[in-house]
Design a protein around this motif. Structure first.
Motif, PDB file in Angstrom:
ATOM      1  N   ILE A 164     -48.668   1.407 -10.015  1.00 47.67           N
ATOM      2  CA  ILE A 164     -48.618   0.057  -9.488  1.00 47.67           C
ATOM      3  C   ILE A 164     -48.861  -0.958 -10.706  1.00 47.67           C
ATOM      4  O   ILE A 164     -48.391  -1.730 -11.050  1.00 47.67           O
ATOM      5  N   ARG A 165     -50.058  -0.276 -11.693  1.00 44.49           N
ATOM      6  CA  ARG A 165     -50.185  -1.014 -12.946  1.00 44.49           C
ATOM      7  C   ARG A 165     -49.123  -1.093 -13.875  1.00 44.49           C
ATOM      8  O   ARG A 165     -48.756  -2.202 -14.438  1.00 44.49           O
ATOM      9  N   SER A 185     -35.164 -10.817 -13.334  1.00 43.43           N
ATOM     10  CA  SER A 185     -34.729 -11.941 -12.528  1.00 43.43           C
ATOM     11  C   SER A 185     -35.555 -11.601 -11.258  1.00 43.43           C
ATOM     12  O   SER A 185     -36.215 -10.796 -10.793  1.00 43.43           O
ATOM     13  N   PRO A 186     -35.237 -12.622 -10.386  1.00 41.97           N
ATOM     14  CA  PRO A 186     -36.067 -12.725  -9.072  1.00 41.97           C
ATOM     15  C   PRO A 186     -35.687 -11.451  -8.501  1.00 41.97           C
ATOM     16  O   PRO A 186     -36.549 -10.881  -7.537  1.00 41.97           O
ATOM     17  N   ASP A 187     -34.518 -11.017  -8.434  1.00 40.45           N
ATOM     18  CA  ASP A 187     -34.337  -9.686  -7.548  1.00 40.45           C
ATOM     19  C   ASP A 187     -34.862  -8.734  -8.179  1.00 40.45           C
ATOM     20  O   ASP A 187     -35.201  -7.583  -7.554  1.00 40.45           O
ATOM     21  N   ASP A 188     -35.025  -8.448  -9.422  1.00 45.86           N
ATOM     22  CA  ASP A 188     -35.724  -7.455 -10.405  1.00 45.86           C
ATOM     23  C   ASP A 188     -37.003  -7.274  -9.659  1.00 45.86           C
ATOM     24  O   ASP A 188     -37.416  -6.219  -9.531  1.00 45.86           O
ATOM     25  N   ARG A 189     -37.607  -8.680  -9.701  1.00 49.79           N
ATOM     26  CA  ARG A 189     -39.086  -8.612  -9.109  1.00 49.79           C
ATOM     27  C   ARG A 189     -39.321  -8.225  -7.663  1.00 49.79           C
ATOM     28  O   ARG A 189     -40.162  -7.526  -7.593  1.00 49.79           O
ATOM     29  N   LYS A 190     -38.310  -8.456  -6.982  1.00 48.02           N
ATOM     30  CA  LYS A 190     -38.383  -8.131  -5.504  1.00 48.02           C
ATOM     31  C   LYS A 190     -38.338  -6.595  -5.383  1.00 48.02           C
ATOM     32  O   LYS A 190     -38.890  -5.970  -4.476  1.00 48.02           O
ATOM     33  N   ALA A 191     -37.318  -6.027  -6.517  1.00 50.33           N
ATOM     34  CA  ALA A 191     -37.140  -4.593  -6.295  1.00 50.33           C
ATOM     35  C   ALA A 191     -38.474  -4.021  -6.459  1.00 50.33           C
ATOM     36  O   ALA A 191     -38.834  -2.871  -6.052  1.00 50.33           O
ATOM     37  N   PHE A 216     -61.342   3.595  -0.876  1.00 50.05           N
ATOM     38  CA  PHE A 216     -60.278   2.993  -0.179  1.00 50.05           C
ATOM     39  C   PHE A 216     -60.986   1.599   0.403  1.00 50.05           C
ATOM     40  O   PHE A 216     -60.938   1.614   1.712  1.00 50.05           O
ATOM     41  N   ASN A 217     -61.480   0.590  -0.415  1.00 49.79           N
ATOM     42  CA  ASN A 217     -61.949  -0.629   0.076  1.00 49.79           C
ATOM     43  C   ASN A 217     -60.909  -1.717   0.174  1.00 49.79           C
ATOM     44  O   ASN A 217     -59.963  -1.475   0.026  1.00 49.79           O
ATOM     45  N   GLN A 218     -61.259  -2.778   0.961  1.00 46.11           N
ATOM     46  CA  GLN A 218     -60.635  -4.129   1.166  1.00 46.11           C
ATOM     47  C   GLN A 218     -60.213  -4.550  -0.259  1.00 46.11           C
ATOM     48  O   GLN A 218     -59.108  -4.992  -0.402  1.00 46.11           O
ATOM     49  N   GLU A 219     -60.918  -4.612  -1.297  1.00 49.28           N
ATOM     50  CA  GLU A 219     -60.535  -5.193  -2.762  1.00 49.28           C
ATOM     51  C   GLU A 219     -59.441  -4.440  -3.180  1.00 49.28           C
ATOM     52  O   GLU A 219     -58.364  -5.079  -3.654  1.00 49.28           O
ATOM     53  N   MET A 220     -59.201  -3.264  -2.998  1.00 54.27           N
ATOM     54  CA  MET A 220     -57.975  -2.451  -3.377  1.00 54.27           C
ATOM     55  C   MET A 220     -56.633  -2.793  -2.735  1.00 54.27           C
ATOM     56  O   MET A 220     -55.870  -3.229  -3.400  1.00 54.27           O
ATOM     57  N   PHE A 221     -56.688  -2.974  -1.396  1.00 54.27           N
ATOM     58  CA  PHE A 221     -55.668  -3.265  -0.731  1.00 54.27           C
ATOM     59  C   PHE A 221     -55.302  -4.803  -0.817  1.00 54.27           C
ATOM     60  O   PHE A 221     -54.045  -5.159  -0.846  1.00 54.27           O
ATOM     61  N   ASP A 222     -56.128  -5.607  -0.983  1.00 50.75           N
ATOM     62  CA  ASP A 222     -55.931  -7.165  -0.967  1.00 50.75           C
ATOM     63  C   ASP A 222     -55.370  -7.408  -2.608  1.00 50.75           C
ATOM     64  O   ASP A 222     -54.412  -7.912  -2.781  1.00 50.75           O
ATOM     65  N   THR A 223     -55.995  -6.473  -3.618  1.00 48.17           N
ATOM     66  CA  THR A 223     -55.238  -6.591  -4.835  1.00 48.17           C
ATOM     67  C   THR A 223     -53.934  -6.216  -4.913  1.00 48.17           C
ATOM     68  O   THR A 223     -52.875  -6.938  -5.568  1.00 48.17           O
ATOM     69  N   ILE A 232     -50.586  -8.483  -5.676  1.00 45.44           N
ATOM     70  CA  ILE A 232     -49.516  -8.149  -6.670  1.00 45.44           C
ATOM     71  C   ILE A 232     -48.154  -8.365  -6.049  1.00 45.44           C
ATOM     72  O   ILE A 232     -47.257  -8.890  -6.623  1.00 45.44           O
ATOM     73  N   GLN A 233     -47.991  -7.702  -4.804  1.00 41.45           N
ATOM     74  CA  GLN A 233     -46.590  -7.798  -4.369  1.00 41.45           C
ATOM     75  C   GLN A 233     -46.440  -8.856  -3.879  1.00 41.45           C
ATOM     76  O   GLN A 233     -44.950  -9.498  -4.220  1.00 41.45           O
ATOM     77  N   ASP A 234     -47.163  -9.878  -3.536  1.00 38.16           N
ATOM     78  CA  ASP A 234     -46.904 -11.280  -3.028  1.00 38.16           C
ATOM     79  C   ASP A 234     -46.561 -11.996  -4.410  1.00 38.16           C
ATOM     80  O   ASP A 234     -45.418 -12.851  -4.215  1.00 38.16           O
TER      81      ASP A 234
END
Length: 296
Positions: A90-91, A103-109, A185-192, A196-198
């Motif tokens: 992910i990093r 491009s926006p499509d690249d980022r969405k991929a 596996f805390n909430q901070e991990m999944f929120d981060t 990033i995905q958003d």
């Protein structure tokens, strides 16, 4: 005192019976390999045997407990390793997404791949071993991540009461089997990861630099928990070696107390056979004479 024929016969039969008993004792020892076959044979040996066998059984139970610890720690290590690999990927994708040439499509991929990695993290967080969730501390019957859309970790994940799943490895000595739920596996991990995905799915991802710092912090916490798990694993191996030595000593003491010296038993049996044959011969000479023998 007048010695009668009946007295000689009675004494002879009693001695022969005792001789048979001794031979039976040696034959039992030879067949079983044990000094005694019932407590009445030697109460002292029997009492010591109960104590030594209790010690050996205790050590064997602790060794079985070690197997459970190894099961938890090995699976926890594997889960943390999978999570670390996913976060590292992910990093890399986040850094890739920062490139203005995308491009926006690249980022969405890229965001779609991160979404798959996020689902992989959820699956790892809910790893079960023998029907128990190993990343939820002592609350092993409930999943670490009960809600997946949006992702919400268990409400008690940060409670100190569930942080210590202990297993007894020696009398009065306990070892922690689980990884700290609040550090893995805390909430901070999944929120981060979700943020990033958003950002990658948005038209103008401006927060990726800050989110990278948050991701690095999550990975640092995870690495710290992995180091703690490794230290406990090393201690577990030391305890296993010590229990192995205790088992060998307990088995040897039990053997010294109960096992018969086969060579000596064979010699005693042969000696008793010779004595018995001699007793039979003497008995035959004593019992044989009758009135008819004197009238011949």
């Amino acid at each position: 005192m007048r010695i009668t024929q009946s007295m000689l016969s009675s004494d002879s039969l009693r001695n022969l019976s005792e001789s048979y008993r001794r031979m039976g004792k040696y034959e039992d020892q030879l067949a079983t390999g044990k000094k005694i076959n019932k407590p009445s044979d030697d109460p002292v040996v029997a009492m010591k045997g109960m104590y030594y066998r209790s010690n050996l059984t205790e050590v064997e139970q602790y060794k079985r407990n070690l197997s459970e610890l190894y099961l938890w720690m090995d699976n926890s290590e594997a889960g943390i390793d999978q999570a670390n690999s996913a976060l590292q990927r992910i990093r890399e994708l986040t850094i890739q997404g920062q490139n203005d040439t995308n491009s926006p499509d690249d980022r969405k991929a890229i965001a779609r791949e991160i979404d798959q990695l996020k689902q992989s993290l959820v699956a790892t967080a809910n790893t079960q071993v023998s029907g128990r969730y190993i990343f939820h501390g002592t609350d092993v019957m409930k999943p670490t991540v009960p809600q997946e859309d949006p992702i919400k970790v268990a409400a008690n994940l940060y409670d100190a009461e569930i942080n210590t799943y202990q297993v007894e490895v020696s009398r009065g000595v306990f070892m922690k089997a689980n990884a700290n739920p609040a550090n893995v596996f805390n909430q901070e991990m999944f929120d981060t990861v979700q943020n990033i995905q958003d950002q990658l799915e948005s038209a103008d991802p401006k927060q990726l630099d800050n989110l990278l710092d948050d991701l690095d912090s999550v990975m640092k916490t995870l690495s710290g928990e992995r180091s703690d798990l490794g230290a406990r694993y090393n201690r577990l191996e030391t305890v296993e070696n010590r229990l192995g030595q205790q088992e060998v000593l307990a088995s040897r003491v039990l053997s010294d107390n109960e096992d018969a010296d086969i060579e000596r038993v064979i010699m005693d049996l042969k000696s008793q056979e010779s004595v018995h044959r001699a007793a039979l011969s003497v008995g035959a000479r004593i019992i044989q004479p009758t009135l008819m023998d004197f009238l011949r």
